[in-house]
Write a protein that holds these residues in place. Structure first.
Motif, PDB file in Angstrom:
ATOM      1  N   LEU A   6       0.827  -1.207   0.000  1.00 22.11           N
ATOM      2  CA  LEU A   6       0.000   0.000   0.000  1.00 22.11           C
ATOM      3  C   LEU A   6       0.862   1.258   0.000  1.00 22.11           C
ATOM      4  O   LEU A   6       0.560   2.238  -0.689  1.00 22.11           O
ATOM      5  CB  LEU A   6      -0.925  -0.012   1.219  1.00 22.11           C
ATOM      6  CG  LEU A   6      -2.043  -1.063   1.199  1.00 22.11           C
ATOM      7  CD1 LEU A   6      -2.747  -1.106   2.557  1.00 22.11           C
ATOM      8  CD2 LEU A   6      -3.050  -0.756   0.091  1.00 22.11           C
ATOM      9  N   LYS A   7       1.944   1.221   0.783  1.00 19.49           N
ATOM     10  CA  LYS A   7       2.845   2.379   0.847  1.00 19.49           C
ATOM     11  C   LYS A   7       3.458   2.659  -0.525  1.00 19.49           C
ATOM     12  O   LYS A   7       3.595   3.821  -0.934  1.00 19.49           O
ATOM     13  CB  LYS A   7       3.940   2.129   1.878  1.00 19.49           C
ATOM     14  CG  LYS A   7       4.920   3.287   2.009  1.00 19.49           C
ATOM     15  CD  LYS A   7       6.022   2.971   3.023  1.00 19.49           C
ATOM     16  CE  LYS A   7       7.031   4.115   3.078  1.00 19.49           C
ATOM     17  NZ  LYS A   7       8.143   3.800   4.010  1.00 19.49           N
ATOM     18  N   GLY A   8       3.819   1.589  -1.245  1.00 18.04           N
ATOM     19  CA  GLY A   8       4.427   1.761  -2.565  1.00 18.04           C
ATOM     20  C   GLY A   8       3.508   2.513  -3.519  1.00 18.04           C
ATOM     21  O   GLY A   8       3.945   3.424  -4.241  1.00 18.04           O
ATOM     22  N   GLN A   9       2.224   2.151  -3.521  1.00 21.14           N
ATOM     23  CA  GLN A   9       1.293   2.846  -4.411  1.00 21.14           C
ATOM     24  C   GLN A   9       1.057   4.280  -3.954  1.00 21.14           C
ATOM     25  O   GLN A   9       0.857   5.181  -4.783  1.00 21.14           O
ATOM     26  CB  GLN A   9      -0.031   2.071  -4.475  1.00 21.14           C
ATOM     27  CG  GLN A   9       0.101   0.644  -4.991  1.00 21.14           C
ATOM     28  CD  GLN A   9       0.849   0.552  -6.310  1.00 21.14           C
ATOM     29  OE1 GLN A   9       0.597   1.313  -7.241  1.00 21.14           O
ATOM     30  NE2 GLN A   9       1.794  -0.380  -6.386  1.00 21.14           N
ATOM     31  N   ALA A  10       1.087   4.507  -2.623  1.00 19.82           N
ATOM     32  CA  ALA A  10       0.934   5.872  -2.113  1.00 19.82           C
ATOM     33  C   ALA A  10       2.128   6.738  -2.517  1.00 19.82           C
ATOM     34  O   ALA A  10       1.965   7.909  -2.906  1.00 19.82           O
ATOM     35  CB  ALA A  10       0.785   5.843  -0.591  1.00 19.82           C
ATOM     36  N   VAL A  11       3.341   6.180  -2.418  1.00 21.18           N
ATOM     37  CA  VAL A  11       4.545   6.923  -2.822  1.00 21.18           C
ATOM     38  C   VAL A  11       4.490   7.249  -4.308  1.00 21.18           C
ATOM     39  O   VAL A  11       4.816   8.371  -4.734  1.00 21.18           O
ATOM     40  CB  VAL A  11       5.808   6.098  -2.483  1.00 21.18           C
ATOM     41  CG1 VAL A  11       7.037   6.708  -3.152  1.00 21.18           C
ATOM     42  CG2 VAL A  11       6.011   6.011  -0.978  1.00 21.18           C
ATOM     43  N   ARG A  12       4.076   6.267  -5.111  1.00 24.86           N
ATOM     44  CA  ARG A  12       3.968   6.514  -6.557  1.00 24.86           C
ATOM     45  C   ARG A  12       2.991   7.653  -6.842  1.00 24.86           C
ATOM     46  O   ARG A  12       3.267   8.541  -7.659  1.00 24.86           O
ATOM     47  CB  ARG A  12       3.516   5.237  -7.270  1.00 24.86           C
ATOM     48  CG  ARG A  12       3.238   5.435  -8.752  1.00 24.86           C
ATOM     49  CD  ARG A  12       2.556   4.229  -9.367  1.00 24.86           C
ATOM     50  NE  ARG A  12       1.276   3.940  -8.761  1.00 24.86           N
ATOM     51  CZ  ARG A  12       0.153   4.594  -9.018  1.00 24.86           C
ATOM     52  NH1 ARG A  12       0.157   5.615  -9.862  1.00 24.86           N
ATOM     53  NH2 ARG A  12      -0.987   4.247  -8.433  1.00 24.86           N
ATOM     54  N   LYS A  13       1.854   7.625  -6.171  1.00 24.48           N
ATOM     55  CA  LYS A  13       0.857   8.675  -6.394  1.00 24.48           C
ATOM     56  C   LYS A  13       1.387  10.042  -5.946  1.00 24.48           C
ATOM     57  O   LYS A  13       1.175  11.062  -6.613  1.00 24.48           O
ATOM     58  CB  LYS A  13      -0.427   8.342  -5.634  1.00 24.48           C
ATOM     59  CG  LYS A  13      -1.587   9.283  -5.935  1.00 24.48           C
ATOM     60  CD  LYS A  13      -2.843   8.850  -5.216  1.00 24.48           C
ATOM     61  CE  LYS A  13      -4.025   9.751  -5.609  1.00 24.48           C
ATOM     62  NZ  LYS A  13      -3.787  11.175  -5.341  1.00 24.48           N
ATOM     63  N   GLN A  14       2.108  10.048  -4.809  1.00 23.17           N
ATOM     64  CA  GLN A  14       2.663  11.316  -4.318  1.00 23.17           C
ATOM     65  C   GLN A  14       3.680  11.878  -5.311  1.00 23.17           C
ATOM     66  O   GLN A  14       3.699  13.083  -5.589  1.00 23.17           O
ATOM     67  CB  GLN A  14       3.312  11.104  -2.955  1.00 23.17           C
ATOM     68  CG  GLN A  14       3.858  12.391  -2.342  1.00 23.17           C
ATOM     69  CD  GLN A  14       4.588  12.133  -1.030  1.00 23.17           C
ATOM     70  OE1 GLN A  14       5.014  11.005  -0.778  1.00 23.17           O
ATOM     71  NE2 GLN A  14       4.725  13.155  -0.209  1.00 23.17           N
ATOM     72  N   LEU A  15       4.531  11.009  -5.852  1.00 21.47           N
ATOM     73  CA  LEU A  15       5.504  11.454  -6.846  1.00 21.47           C
ATOM     74  C   LEU A  15       4.800  11.994  -8.085  1.00 21.47           C
ATOM     75  O   LEU A  15       5.211  13.006  -8.663  1.00 21.47           O
ATOM     76  CB  LEU A  15       6.416  10.291  -7.246  1.00 21.47           C
ATOM     77  CG  LEU A  15       7.592   9.989  -6.319  1.00 21.47           C
ATOM     78  CD1 LEU A  15       8.291   8.714  -6.761  1.00 21.47           C
ATOM     79  CD2 LEU A  15       8.581  11.148  -6.331  1.00 21.47           C
TER      80      LEU A  15
END
Length: 704
Positions: free
Chosen positions: A382-391
């Motif tokens: 979940l964190k990985g997809q959140a980081v991608r979205k933030q970037l």
């Protein structure tokens, strides 16, 4: 009837001449299909009867009915209640209802809208002891009280037999009845109907033998010992002897016995001691999966969506080129050995070694889509997809500012100064975003928290082979232990969209009576690996001259050792990695061209043959059939594509080839010309025996 697709866009429907099938006077017949999966999704049989419904309704109209168990939720959400179009059916239902057994009638809201008759087995449960006695008196089969599924199948079968008795009494010979029973759960109805001498033609189809499934689930060397099993002893030791007896009795009572593939026919002959009369391969509604001329575009679009997931899942370790990354997958029930996940993982380890040794930048990301016990998504995924979205959000904000300042500078007639067009705050935002992508752990190999992490077979073998998504690994693994859904926060894609975005489906099954997953890949133009122990693999071996040229790689698991099979699978995948992007596009065109082979409009004729065979045995005075002319599946073979060079070495590179490189002289290919060659080279359609006397042969046909 040809599919509504351009032949030049890889449709070969024009290459398959129409066959003048046996004529059945459907207006004088009633056809019933009886299965536990009617409106009730349990397994693959649901797909068979659901996808076949439209072609059967088109042929039989209002003389076709499906019969299954009644479940209130399924009925309310999938069935539109209505009155039967034939008075005799209403009278038969009324007879059961008058005696306290509930029966429901309606239209199943699927393509074709077939009529369904659903029996409420709960309302008839008070008859269970009496009907058990009838079964024992009839054929000496006793059912234990503890086996709920077997007891339910007896209730269902008794209601079906009772219905057919009432129906035939009311019809009084005006219409002949054909009843087609699927699998052992429906077998009790066939046995009871035959024992009561109900005048109707019966067909029984086994999609996989009951004992065969149990033996293979226990990691038995099944195919090398088919003739050595003491079937009664094996069934008794597994406490399924009563079920086995029901299945075997149904097989021997049926006027016509069919199964879905040649490999299952061999199994049935040993397990059930009757050679199937007809092979009825499983088809698909090709129109549903066909994407007209857009299937190559859909591959590109859905691949981009998979790449978005990869960017998030592998954040901080995204040091491989996504344009040179291939996506492989395996999907299905979590049967680790039967589905070939064991041999697949071992082959991935060997593939990883080969790709590292050759030091090329091809990367393979492998998805395992198999449902297992979990308690939720894991935090890292979940964190990985959140980081991608933030970037992505950060990049969008900076891009907006950059574009606005660039636009204003150009309006003033100034050449923009790249040092001033982005200010200090912009660089600060970007640096913070980059720091947020730092990761001190490896990307997870699974997307969920597994409840049985230490004993899970896939995870245990990943630990054994050491594929942990390290930077040096050229093969990355993503285990997604849930079926795909467009509402998922991680990988929001339906299964069809996901398959279209992948490059290769790998299904090295040990026990697979048919195998819908590689079939679905084929009609979507995605190459796949199957085996000669699956019905689909045997079917393609029989009907395609060079399956690999059409993107169907058939793994030998019947005559090779496990280690040799691993090496062969490794070589298949390694060769696939060597293909250029252009070669993969050409191969997808060829793969999609085979979709017509799997269309129910062609495979449905085997069911027509089985019905005529059953009628000729049940009512020999009214229906005649040449017993010496069994259905033939030989003689129909797609030729090797004309553009494939005679030597494999001419079509692949000796080392992994950059997927974005083009070599226009590598492999001459003209899509229209190749499709026309295939049209001319097709020799014989899927015939069902000799051409009836007085009927003309089509050009290119020969007798079988």
């Amino acid at each position: 009837m040809p599919l509504s697709r351009s032949l030049s866009m890889t449709s070969l429907s024009g290459a398959l001449p129409q066959w003048e099938e046996e004529d059945l006077p459907v207006e004088e017949l009633l056809l019933f299909e009886v299965a536990w999966e009617v409106t009730n999704k349990v397994g693959g049989i649901y797909t068979v009867i659901q996808t076949k419904a439209k072609i059967t309704v088109d042929e039989w109209g209002e003389n076709f009915f499906m019969m299954g168990p009644y479940y209130e939720h399924n009925f309310k959400t999938q069935v539109e209640e209505c009155k039967p179009p034939i008075p005799a059916i209403q009278k038969a239902m009324d007879s059961l209802i008058t005696n306290g057994c509930k029966v429901h009638f309606g239209r199943w809201l699927i393509e074709g809208g077939p009529y369904v008759i659903l029996f409420d087995i709960g309302s008839a449960a008070w008859n269970l002891d009496r009907w058990k006695g009838d079964l024992w008196d009839t054929c000496g089969i006793g059912l234990p009280l503890s086996d709920r599924e077997a007891n339910d199948s007896l209730l269902f079968g008794s209601l079906v037999a009772w219905f057919f008795k009432e129906l035939t009494d009311h019809l009084q010979g005006k219409l002949n009845v054909i009843a087609h029973f699927h699998e052992w759960q429906a077998g009790a109805g066939l046995v009871l109907a035959r024992s009561r001498r109900i005048p109707m033609a019966t067909i029984f189809t086994t999609h996989a033998t009951l004992l065969g499934r149990y033996l293979c689930a226990g990691s038995v060397d099944f195919y090398n010992n088919l003739g050595k099993f003491n079937v009664d002893k094996e069934a008794g030791e597994r406490q399924i002897y009563h079920r086995y007896c029901l299945e075997r009795a149904a097989v021997h009572c049926a006027h016509a016995f069919t199964t879905v593939s040649q490999i299952t026919a061999i199994e049935a002959n040993h397990m059930l001691h009757r050679q199937p009369d007809v092979i009825t391969p499983n088809g698909l509604n090709v129109k549903k999966f066909s994407a007209m001329h857009e299937f190559q575009n859909l591959h590109s679009t859905n691949k981009a969506r998979i790449q978005e997931f990869i960017r998030g899942h592998f954040y901080g370790h995204l040091d491989f080129n996504l344009e040179k990354t291939l996506y492989f997958f395996i999907a299905g029930r979590y049967e680790f050995s039967n589905k070939g996940a064991d041999i697949f993982l071992e082959s991935l380890s060997r593939l990883n070694y080969l790709l590292r040794v050759h030091k090329r930048d091809v990367t393979v990301v492998v998805f395992f889509i198999m449902p297992a016990k979990t308690n939720n998504f894991n935090v890292e995924s979940l964190k990985g997809q959140a980081v991608r979205k933030q970037l992505g959000d950060t990049a969008h904000i900076v891009r907006e500012k950059f574009g606005k300042r660039l636009y204003e500078a150009l309006l003033r007639g100034d050449l923009p100064d790249m040092n001033t067009i982005l200010d200090r705050d912009d660089f600060t935002i970007m640096k913070r975003a980059i720091f947020a992508t730092q990761r001190h752990t490896l990307p997870p190999v699974t997307t969920h928290n597994m409840l049985e992490d230490s004993s899970d077979p896939i995870l245990a073998n990943i630990r054994r082979i050491g594929l942990f998504n390290a930077r040096s690994d050229r093969v990355k693994i993503v285990f997604h232990p849930e079926f795909l859904s467009s509402t998922s926060p991680l990988l929001p894609m339906d299964y069809e969209e996901f398959v279209r975005g992948c490059h290769l489906g790998v299904f090295p099954s040990y026990y697979e009576p048919w195998g819908y997953t590689p079939g679905e890949c084929t009609v979507m133009g995605i190459p796949s690996v199957t085996t000669n122990l699956s019905g689909f693999g045997c079917f393609m071996e029989e009907h395609v001259s060079d399956p690999a040229a059409y993107g169907i790689y058939i793994l030998d698991r019947r005559f090779r050792s496990a280690d040799d099979s691993c090496n062969q699978l490794t070589q298949f995948m390694f060769s696939f990695c060597q293909q250029s992007r252009r070669q993969r596009i050409i191969q997808r065109n060829r793969t999609e061209r085979l979709s017509d082979l799997l269309d129910w409009r062609f495979l449905g004729r085997f069911y027509i043959h089985a019905r005529l065979l059953a009628l000729s045995r049940a009512f020999p005075e009214q229906f005649q059939m040449d017993a010496c002319a069994p259905p033939q599946t030989e003689g129909f073979r797609y030729p090797r594509p004309a553009s494939v060079p005679p030597s494999p070495s001419a079509s692949v590179h000796s080392t992994p080839h950059h997927s974005d490189e083009e070599d226009e002289d590598q492999e001459p290919y003209d899509e229209d010309e190749e499709a026309e060659r295939d049209r001319l080279n097709i020799r014989v359609p899927l015939t069902l025996g000799v051409v009836p006397e007085g009927k003309n042969r089509h050009t290119g046909e020969s007798g079988n």
